[in-house]
Design a protein around this motif. Structure first.
Motif, PDB file in Angstrom:
ATOM      1  N   VAL A  84      48.188  -8.351  19.458  1.00  0.00           N
ATOM      2  CA  VAL A  84      49.493  -8.674  20.027  1.00  0.00           C
ATOM      3  C   VAL A  84      50.285  -9.531  19.041  1.00  0.00           C
ATOM      4  O   VAL A  84      51.460  -9.260  18.764  1.00  0.00           O
ATOM      5  CB  VAL A  84      49.331  -9.402  21.383  1.00  0.00           C
ATOM      6  CG1 VAL A  84      50.681  -9.875  21.901  1.00  0.00           C
ATOM      7  CG2 VAL A  84      48.652  -8.497  22.398  1.00  0.00           C
ATOM      8  N   VAL A  85      49.645 -10.558  18.488  1.00  0.00           N
ATOM      9  CA  VAL A  85      50.306 -11.470  17.546  1.00  0.00           C
ATOM     10  C   VAL A  85      50.849 -10.706  16.346  1.00  0.00           C
ATOM     11  O   VAL A  85      51.947 -11.013  15.850  1.00  0.00           O
ATOM     12  CB  VAL A  85      49.344 -12.601  17.112  1.00  0.00           C
ATOM     13  CG1 VAL A  85      49.905 -13.397  15.945  1.00  0.00           C
ATOM     14  CG2 VAL A  85      49.053 -13.515  18.292  1.00  0.00           C
ATOM     15  N   ASP A  86      50.131  -9.707  15.876  1.00  0.00           N
ATOM     16  CA  ASP A  86      50.567  -8.912  14.718  1.00  0.00           C
ATOM     17  C   ASP A  86      51.954  -8.315  14.904  1.00  0.00           C
ATOM     18  O   ASP A  86      52.657  -8.067  13.937  1.00  0.00           O
ATOM     19  CB  ASP A  86      49.581  -7.773  14.434  1.00  0.00           C
ATOM     20  CG  ASP A  86      48.352  -8.228  13.685  1.00  0.00           C
ATOM     21  OD1 ASP A  86      48.363  -9.337  13.111  1.00  0.00           O
ATOM     22  OD2 ASP A  86      47.364  -7.468  13.681  1.00  0.00           O
ATOM     23  N   HIS A  87      52.357  -8.086  16.141  1.00  0.00           N
ATOM     24  CA  HIS A  87      53.638  -7.425  16.404  1.00  0.00           C
ATOM     25  C   HIS A  87      54.736  -8.363  16.889  1.00  0.00           C
ATOM     26  O   HIS A  87      55.874  -7.936  17.080  1.00  0.00           O
ATOM     27  CB  HIS A  87      53.436  -6.290  17.415  1.00  0.00           C
ATOM     28  CG  HIS A  87      52.519  -5.240  16.906  1.00  0.00           C
ATOM     29  ND1 HIS A  87      52.878  -4.335  15.940  1.00  0.00           N
ATOM     30  CD2 HIS A  87      51.222  -4.969  17.201  1.00  0.00           C
ATOM     31  CE1 HIS A  87      51.849  -3.547  15.662  1.00  0.00           C
ATOM     32  NE2 HIS A  87      50.839  -3.912  16.414  1.00  0.00           N
ATOM     33  N   LEU A  88      54.416  -9.633  17.087  1.00  0.00           N
ATOM     34  CA  LEU A  88      55.405 -10.546  17.671  1.00  0.00           C
ATOM     35  C   LEU A  88      56.614 -10.789  16.779  1.00  0.00           C
ATOM     36  O   LEU A  88      57.722 -10.951  17.288  1.00  0.00           O
ATOM     37  CB  LEU A  88      54.743 -11.865  18.058  1.00  0.00           C
ATOM     38  CG  LEU A  88      53.755 -11.761  19.212  1.00  0.00           C
ATOM     39  CD1 LEU A  88      53.142 -13.122  19.498  1.00  0.00           C
ATOM     40  CD2 LEU A  88      54.403 -11.180  20.457  1.00  0.00           C
ATOM     41  N   ALA A  89      56.434 -10.809  15.470  1.00  0.00           N
ATOM     42  CA  ALA A  89      57.581 -11.020  14.575  1.00  0.00           C
ATOM     43  C   ALA A  89      58.611  -9.903  14.724  1.00  0.00           C
ATOM     44  O   ALA A  89      59.802 -10.120  14.498  1.00  0.00           O
ATOM     45  CB  ALA A  89      57.115 -11.133  13.132  1.00  0.00           C
ATOM     46  N   GLU A  90      58.155  -8.723  15.145  1.00  0.00           N
ATOM     47  CA  GLU A  90      59.044  -7.574  15.341  1.00  0.00           C
ATOM     48  C   GLU A  90      59.647  -7.553  16.745  1.00  0.00           C
ATOM     49  O   GLU A  90      60.434  -6.667  17.057  1.00  0.00           O
ATOM     50  CB  GLU A  90      58.256  -6.276  15.142  1.00  0.00           C
ATOM     51  CG  GLU A  90      57.522  -6.174  13.834  1.00  0.00           C
ATOM     52  CD  GLU A  90      56.350  -5.198  13.912  1.00  0.00           C
ATOM     53  OE1 GLU A  90      56.252  -4.416  14.883  1.00  0.00           O
ATOM     54  OE2 GLU A  90      55.523  -5.244  12.988  1.00  0.00           O
ATOM     55  N   ALA A 158      58.259 -19.537  19.184  1.00  0.00           N
ATOM     56  CA  ALA A 158      58.268 -18.443  18.211  1.00  0.00           C
ATOM     57  C   ALA A 158      57.540 -18.855  16.933  1.00  0.00           C
ATOM     58  O   ALA A 158      56.805 -18.052  16.346  1.00  0.00           O
ATOM     59  CB  ALA A 158      59.699 -18.021  17.902  1.00  0.00           C
ATOM     60  N   GLN A 159      57.735 -20.092  16.500  1.00  0.00           N
ATOM     61  CA  GLN A 159      57.045 -20.558  15.302  1.00  0.00           C
ATOM     62  C   GLN A 159      55.532 -20.535  15.496  1.00  0.00           C
ATOM     63  O   GLN A 159      54.796 -20.199  14.574  1.00  0.00           O
ATOM     64  CB  GLN A 159      57.495 -21.970  14.921  1.00  0.00           C
ATOM     65  CG  GLN A 159      58.881 -22.026  14.341  1.00  0.00           C
ATOM     66  CD  GLN A 159      59.338 -23.456  14.072  1.00  0.00           C
ATOM     67  OE1 GLN A 159      58.740 -24.429  14.530  1.00  0.00           O
ATOM     68  NE2 GLN A 159      60.429 -23.581  13.329  1.00  0.00           N
ATOM     69  N   PHE A 160      55.080 -20.896  16.695  1.00  0.00           N
ATOM     70  CA  PHE A 160      53.639 -20.881  16.926  1.00  0.00           C
ATOM     71  C   PHE A 160      53.115 -19.453  16.966  1.00  0.00           C
ATOM     72  O   PHE A 160      52.196 -19.090  16.232  1.00  0.00           O
ATOM     73  CB  PHE A 160      53.248 -21.605  18.216  1.00  0.00           C
ATOM     74  CG  PHE A 160      51.755 -21.606  18.408  1.00  0.00           C
ATOM     75  CD1 PHE A 160      50.991 -22.615  17.863  1.00  0.00           C
ATOM     76  CD2 PHE A 160      51.115 -20.580  19.091  1.00  0.00           C
ATOM     77  CE1 PHE A 160      49.611 -22.598  17.989  1.00  0.00           C
ATOM     78  CE2 PHE A 160      49.735 -20.544  19.225  1.00  0.00           C
ATOM     79  CZ  PHE A 160      48.978 -21.562  18.670  1.00  0.00           C
ATOM     80  N   TRP A 161      53.675 -18.634  17.849  1.00  0.00           N
ATOM     81  CA  TRP A 161      53.098 -17.316  18.098  1.00  0.00           C
ATOM     82  C   TRP A 161      53.383 -16.311  16.998  1.00  0.00           C
ATOM     83  O   TRP A 161      52.523 -15.488  16.673  1.00  0.00           O
ATOM     84  CB  TRP A 161      53.560 -16.782  19.448  1.00  0.00           C
ATOM     85  CG  TRP A 161      52.897 -17.500  20.567  1.00  0.00           C
ATOM     86  CD1 TRP A 161      53.455 -18.416  21.396  1.00  0.00           C
ATOM     87  CD2 TRP A 161      51.527 -17.397  20.962  1.00  0.00           C
ATOM     88  NE1 TRP A 161      52.521 -18.895  22.280  1.00  0.00           N
ATOM     89  CE2 TRP A 161      51.313 -18.273  22.037  1.00  0.00           C
ATOM     90  CE3 TRP A 161      50.446 -16.648  20.503  1.00  0.00           C
ATOM     91  CZ2 TRP A 161      50.098 -18.417  22.671  1.00  0.00           C
ATOM     92  CZ3 TRP A 161      49.220 -16.790  21.129  1.00  0.00           C
ATOM     93  CH2 TRP A 161      49.049 -17.666  22.195  1.00  0.00           C
ATOM     94  N   ALA A 162      54.570 -16.318  16.421  1.00  0.00           N
ATOM     95  CA  ALA A 162      54.927 -15.307  15.428  1.00  0.00           C
ATOM     96  C   ALA A 162      54.990 -15.875  14.015  1.00  0.00           C
ATOM     97  O   ALA A 162      55.157 -15.120  13.068  1.00  0.00           O
ATOM     98  CB  ALA A 162      56.268 -14.670  15.795  1.00  0.00           C
ATOM     99  N   GLY A 163      54.851 -17.174  13.878  1.00  0.00           N
ATOM    100  CA  GLY A 163      55.011 -17.800  12.578  1.00  0.00           C
ATOM    101  C   GLY A 163      53.730 -17.921  11.778  1.00  0.00           C
ATOM    102  O   GLY A 163      52.626 -17.856  12.315  1.00  0.00           O
ATOM    103  N   ASP A 164      53.917 -18.127  10.494  1.00  0.00           N
ATOM    104  CA  ASP A 164      52.790 -18.250   9.572  1.00  0.00           C
ATOM    105  C   ASP A 164      52.992 -19.418   8.611  1.00  0.00           C
ATOM    106  O   ASP A 164      52.489 -19.411   7.502  1.00  0.00           O
ATOM    107  CB  ASP A 164      52.625 -16.937   8.800  1.00  0.00           C
ATOM    108  CG  ASP A 164      51.286 -16.835   8.092  1.00  0.00           C
ATOM    109  OD1 ASP A 164      50.337 -17.513   8.516  1.00  0.00           O
ATOM    110  OD2 ASP A 164      51.190 -16.065   7.112  1.00  0.00           O
TER     111      ASP A 164
END
Length: 183
Positions: A84-90, A158-164
């Motif tokens: 799921v996390v892999d797709h959150l940035a999109e 967003a920074q937590f879940w989709a950020g790196d």
């Protein structure tokens, strides 16, 4: 593909939620989290507040369970969460919608901001133990006004879940982290 840093963040959140430490999340883990949260908030069963908070937590279960490896029905692994996390940035709209639901649940008094005390109760419910969140809250309070606004919370989420980015303030949205342990 999720980075090692993202995996480490997720592993910390996952471990806090995995009540029996079996390496999987189950619906019971989410029910336990909901029970801790409603108890800390003083929302007894049968009240609208209890139903609302419970729905936020069980909604997460439904989302994760839908992505789980079908070889393990009723269980979600860290790898399932990372898919799921892999797709959150999109999916910024989906991340923002999740942040919105969480913000509404955390904002106990409905004043459209999360106080230091409201944030502490969230983290203590998540961790299942008393947690000093003062330094973490100061890091999250981007404008230094003593509260997290809806916009701040959404950005942090967003920074937590989709950020790196280990330096992003949202890295700490689920409480104090030892970044050395994440390295």
């Amino acid at each position: 593909m999720a980075s090692d840093f993202q995996y480490s963040k997720i592993a910390l959140v996952f471990a806090a939620m995995d009540r029996d430490g079996d390496g999987y999340l189950t619906e019971a883990d989410f029910a336990t989290l909901a029970a801790r949260w409603t108890a800390l908030r003083g929302a007894p069963p049968g009240t609208p507040e209890h139903a609302r908070l419970h729905a936020v937590m069980t909604g997460w279960w439904d989302t994760l369970a839908a992505t789980a490896d079908t070889r393990h029905p009723g269980r979600v692994s860290p790898a399932d969460v990372l898919r799921v996390v892999d797709h959150l940035a999109e999916m910024p709209d989906a991340v923002a919608a999740t942040a919105e639901a969480m913000f509404e649940a955390v904002d106990e008094n409905g004043d459209d901001r999360v106080s230091r005390a409201e944030y502490r109760r969230l983290i203590e419910a998540w961790n299942g133990r008393p947690t000093d969140t003062d330094a973490t809250f100061d890091r999250l309070d981007l404008d230094g006004d003593g509260h997290l606004s809806r916009a701040e919370f959404t950005l942090l989420w967003a920074q937590f879940w989709a950020g790196d980015d280990p330096a992003a303030p949202g890295t700490w949205v689920f409480g104090p982290l030892d970044l050395r342990a994440l390295a």
